[in-house]
Enzyme design. Structure first.
Site, short mmCIF file in Angstrom:
data_model
loop_
_atom_site.label_atom_id
_atom_site.label_comp_id
_atom_site.label_asym_id
_atom_site.label_seq_id
_atom_site.Cartn_x
_atom_site.Cartn_y
_atom_site.Cartn_z
N ASP A 7 0.86 -1.18 0.00
CA ASP A 7 0.00 0.00 0.00
C ASP A 7 0.89 1.23 0.00
O ASP A 7 2.02 1.19 0.50
CB ASP A 7 -0.91 0.01 1.23
CG ASP A 7 -1.88 1.19 1.20
OD1 ASP A 7 -2.69 1.26 0.26
OD2 ASP A 7 -1.82 2.04 2.10
N GLU A 9 0.86 5.68 0.56
CA GLU A 9 0.22 6.95 0.86
C GLU A 9 0.91 8.00 -0.01
O GLU A 9 2.13 7.89 -0.27
CB GLU A 9 0.33 7.31 2.34
CG GLU A 9 -0.33 6.30 3.28
CD GLU A 9 -1.81 6.12 3.06
OE1 GLU A 9 -2.46 7.07 2.55
OE2 GLU A 9 -2.34 5.04 3.37
N GLU A 52 -6.04 18.79 2.81
CA GLU A 52 -7.08 17.76 2.75
C GLU A 52 -6.49 16.36 2.66
O GLU A 52 -7.10 15.38 3.11
CB GLU A 52 -8.03 17.99 1.57
CG GLU A 52 -7.40 17.92 0.18
CD GLU A 52 -6.87 19.26 -0.30
OE1 GLU A 52 -6.68 19.40 -1.52
OE2 GLU A 52 -6.65 20.15 0.55
N HIS A 57 -3.97 10.90 5.96
CA HIS A 57 -2.90 10.06 6.50
C HIS A 57 -2.06 10.71 7.59
O HIS A 57 -1.24 10.04 8.23
CB HIS A 57 -1.99 9.54 5.39
CG HIS A 57 -1.43 10.58 4.47
ND1 HIS A 57 -0.72 11.68 4.90
CD2 HIS A 57 -1.45 10.67 3.11
CE1 HIS A 57 -0.33 12.39 3.86
NE2 HIS A 57 -0.78 11.81 2.76
N HIS A 152 -5.24 6.55 7.70
CA HIS A 152 -4.59 5.65 6.76
C HIS A 152 -3.10 5.60 7.05
O HIS A 152 -2.48 6.61 7.37
CB HIS A 152 -4.82 6.14 5.32
CG HIS A 152 -6.21 5.91 4.84
ND1 HIS A 152 -6.54 4.86 4.01
CD2 HIS A 152 -7.36 6.59 5.07
CE1 HIS A 152 -7.84 4.92 3.74
NE2 HIS A 152 -8.36 5.96 4.38
N ASP A 157 -2.31 -0.56 6.69
CA ASP A 157 -3.30 -0.92 5.67
C ASP A 157 -2.89 -2.17 4.91
O ASP A 157 -3.73 -2.99 4.54
CB ASP A 157 -3.51 0.25 4.71
CG ASP A 157 -4.34 1.37 5.32
OD1 ASP A 157 -4.70 1.26 6.50
OD2 ASP A 157 -4.63 2.35 4.61
#
Length: 244
Positions: A7, A9, A52, A57, A152, A157
């Site tokens: 995963d 970010e 935002e 995260h 997150h 994750d």
């Protein structure tokens, strides 16, 4: 079979417009079960991170200012060493693949082919048509603990997705091969620039003190009488199985 659940970010949603990876997490699976080997790095994106996105995260440009860039050996070289040539499993895999390929292309490195990726989002939509298929929704549906997740995070994750992927592929019953609960309870170890190691066979542990029988002498006698009533060639008789 070795697979890598991963995963990322990022700073946004479009690597072609300059968005970058800020965190990457990977979990190694052998025959669908996590081995405990993981890879995790925070990455300096060399750019700002919109507010935002930070709310998703929690990673700011200031927090990541002292982290290595993606092209640093401890990121790209160790990442490629960790994933090797294994299939890559991700949720909405094309999103993560595009970002990973964007970073690799900047460095002139070979990119990841689409055919190499397994998309758990597509698997979930096929298995549960019409139902919510986000990672959170699948964890709730499959009774996977989400209590440690408030934002997150790439490694967390990936670990959650590894548990989801196992269930989507049929669960532990699929292989009739359950994790040793003591081994499963051990914390994952982050891989640190070491060669890939084949998983070692687990040693069978012997209980130091046998458990007390769960059946009474009267139950033993009743069981023996029942076996006699149905004949001498029973499965229990051949295997000498007692009702304990």
């Amino acid at each position: 079979m070795r697979e890598i659940v991963f995963d990322t970010e990022t700073t946004g949603t479009d690597p072609e417009r300059g968005d970058r990876i800020v965190e990457i997490g990977c979990v190694e699976l052998i025959d669908l079960v996590p081995t405990g080997l993981t890879f995790h790095r925070y990455v300096n994106p060399e750019r700002d991170i919109p507010a935002e996105v930070v709310r998703v995260h929690g990673l700011t440009a200031e927090l990541l200012a002292d982290k290595p860039v993606f092209g640093a050996p401890e990121v790209v070289d160790e990442l490629l060493d960790f994933i090797g040539d294994a299939p890559l499993v991700a949720h909405n895999a094309e999103f993560d693949r595009r970002f990973l390929n964007g970073e690799l292309a900047r460095l002139g490195r070979p990119t990841i082919a689409k055919e190499r990726c397994v998309d758990t989002l597509l698997i979930a939509r096929k298995k549960y048509p019409g139902a919510p298929a986000s990672l959170d929704a699948l964890c709730r549906r499959l009774n996977i603990d989400l209590s440690s997740r408030d934002k997150h995070g790439a490694l967390l994750d990936a670990q959650l997705l590894a548990a989801v992927y196992l269930e989507l592929k049929g669960g532990r019953e699929r292989r009739l091969n359950f994790l040793d609960p003591i081994e499963a309870a051990k914390p994952s170890q982050t891989r640190q620039n070491s060669p890939l190691e084949a998983p070692q066979p687990r040693q069978t542990r012997v209980r130091p003190k046998p458990l007390e029988p769960l059946s009474t002498p009267e139950e033993h006698q009743a069981h023996a009488a029942f076996l006699l009533s149905i004949g001498p060639e029973t499965v229990w008789s051949r295997l000498r199985v007692t009702p304990d």
